[in-house]
Design a protein around this motif. Structure first.
Motif, PDB file in Angstrom:
ATOM      1  N   ASP A 146      -7.241   6.541  -2.459  1.00 49.89           N
ATOM      2  CA  ASP A 146      -6.640   7.872  -2.342  1.00 49.89           C
ATOM      3  C   ASP A 146      -7.466   8.966  -3.011  1.00 49.89           C
ATOM      4  N   ALA A 147      -8.148   8.627  -4.095  1.00 48.16           N
ATOM      5  CA  ALA A 147      -8.909   9.646  -4.834  1.00 48.16           C
ATOM      6  C   ALA A 147      -9.837   8.953  -5.816  1.00 48.16           C
ATOM      7  N   ARG A 201       0.817  -1.216   0.000  1.00 50.65           N
ATOM      8  CA  ARG A 201       0.000   0.000   0.000  1.00 50.65           C
ATOM      9  C   ARG A 201       0.853   1.269   0.000  1.00 50.65           C
ATOM     10  N   TRP A 203       0.721  11.711  -9.167  1.00 58.68           N
ATOM     11  CA  TRP A 203       1.315  10.707  -8.277  1.00 58.68           C
ATOM     12  C   TRP A 203       2.647  10.172  -8.779  1.00 58.68           C
ATOM     13  N   GLU A 237     -13.465   7.068   0.746  1.00 60.55           N
ATOM     14  CA  GLU A 237     -13.232   6.912   2.182  1.00 60.55           C
ATOM     15  C   GLU A 237     -13.559   5.488   2.633  1.00 60.55           C
ATOM     16  N   LYS A 256      -0.553   4.397  -5.167  1.00 61.02           N
ATOM     17  CA  LYS A 256      -1.730   5.232  -4.935  1.00 61.02           C
ATOM     18  C   LYS A 256      -2.890   4.538  -5.628  1.00 61.02           C
TER      19      LYS A 256
END
Ligand code: B12
Length: 211
Positions: free
Chosen positions: A190-191, A167, A206, A185, A171
């Motif tokens: 991450d996004a 991890r 990234w 979440e 990303k």
């Protein structure tokens, strides 16, 4: 162009949709505007399906039209010539989900932006993602999912990367129509990105690739 195209896709007029696409591209239209129009059409068809006004054959037909349009777009998506690979991205549609039209557009855009893309396909078990990240040394993982049940697979995939000690190396970006900040979440990613342009932008950030 976009409203005529949207209408043709919604009405499942494949020949018209492909003709309008070709004419628009030859006339200099932006391929990403075409993707956006098609996605709006897919939302309408998806809503009709949810409301019981359209059925599986309509979804399949819509998917085929969309795949045909995507194939027309590819030659018009310009390679950006980064002069070398910016980094490696492992992409897939997560376990339990077979929707791949959006994922394939993201794969194409990452590729032409200069990333090495390992495309694992659809309905991909978490262990396969972990093995691929380990083998490829990828810096970015992109998980696509169109079903709400895909959220659990996204979460399981991120957890498996964590358990494998990978991890910290990668990303994780999520995408697909139902994905939101709350899903990021929930899954521990991450996004998320709303489209293929966002996917390229995140991967660039990234990996330190120039924008
Ligand atoms: C076409 C379609 C199908 C086709 C798919 C063909 C294919 N080769 O992919 C077929 C007929 C196979 C299908 C099957 C099913 N489908 Co379907 N399908 C759709 C539909 C109409 C369009 C999807 C699509 O291609 N959109 C166009 C693309 C371009 O958009 P996109 O995928 O969102 O991708 C863009 C972005 O999201 C982003 N993106 C995508 N991935 C990623 C990844 C990253 C990392 C990033 C950053 C960005 C990103 O970039 C893309 C380009 O802009 C949607 C409705 C909708 N609103 O999406 C329903 C929909 C997704 N399907 C649905 C359902 C229920 C099903 C079935 C369960 C039906 C059934 N009873 O069998 C099965 C699922 C089987 C399975 N296990 O997966 C539901 C899901 C509901 C839910 N809440 O879970 C939807 C929402 C329809 C609805 N409103 O009810 N489907």
């Amino acid at each position: 162009m976009s409203s005529a195209l949207k209408e043709a896709v919604i009405e499942l007029r494949e020949d018209d949709a492909l003709r309008i696409t070709r004419e628009a591209l030859q006339g200099g239209a932006d391929p990403l505007d075409i993707v956006a129009a098609c996605r709006e059409a897919m939302d309408v068809i998806g809503q009709r399906f949810a409301d019981g006004e359209a059925f599986i054959p309509e979804l399949i037909m819509a998917g085929e039209i969309m795949s045909g349009i995507t194939a027309e777009l590819k030659p018009y998506l310009k390679a950006e010539g980064s002069g070398g690979k910016l980094g490696t991205v492992v992409m897939c549609t997560v376990q339990g989900d077979i929707h791949d039209i959006g994922k394939d557009i993201v794969v194409t855009m990452l590729d032409i932006a200069g990333f090495e893309v390992v495309d694992l396909g659809v309905d991909v078990p978490v262990a396969k993602v972990v093995d691929s990240v380990r083998e490829s040394g990828a810096q970015v993982v992109g998980l696509s999912g169109l079903l709400t049940v895909a959220f659990d697979s996204m979460k399981a995939t991120v957890a498996a990367l964590d358990e494998a000690g990978l991890r910290g190396q990668v990303k994780v970006m999520l995408g697909g129509a139902p994905v939101t900040d709350a899903v990021v979440e929930y899954a521990g990613a991450d996004a998320w990105g709303k489209d293929a342009v966002d996917a390229v932008e995140l991967a660039r950030q990234w990996t330190g690739g120039a924008s």
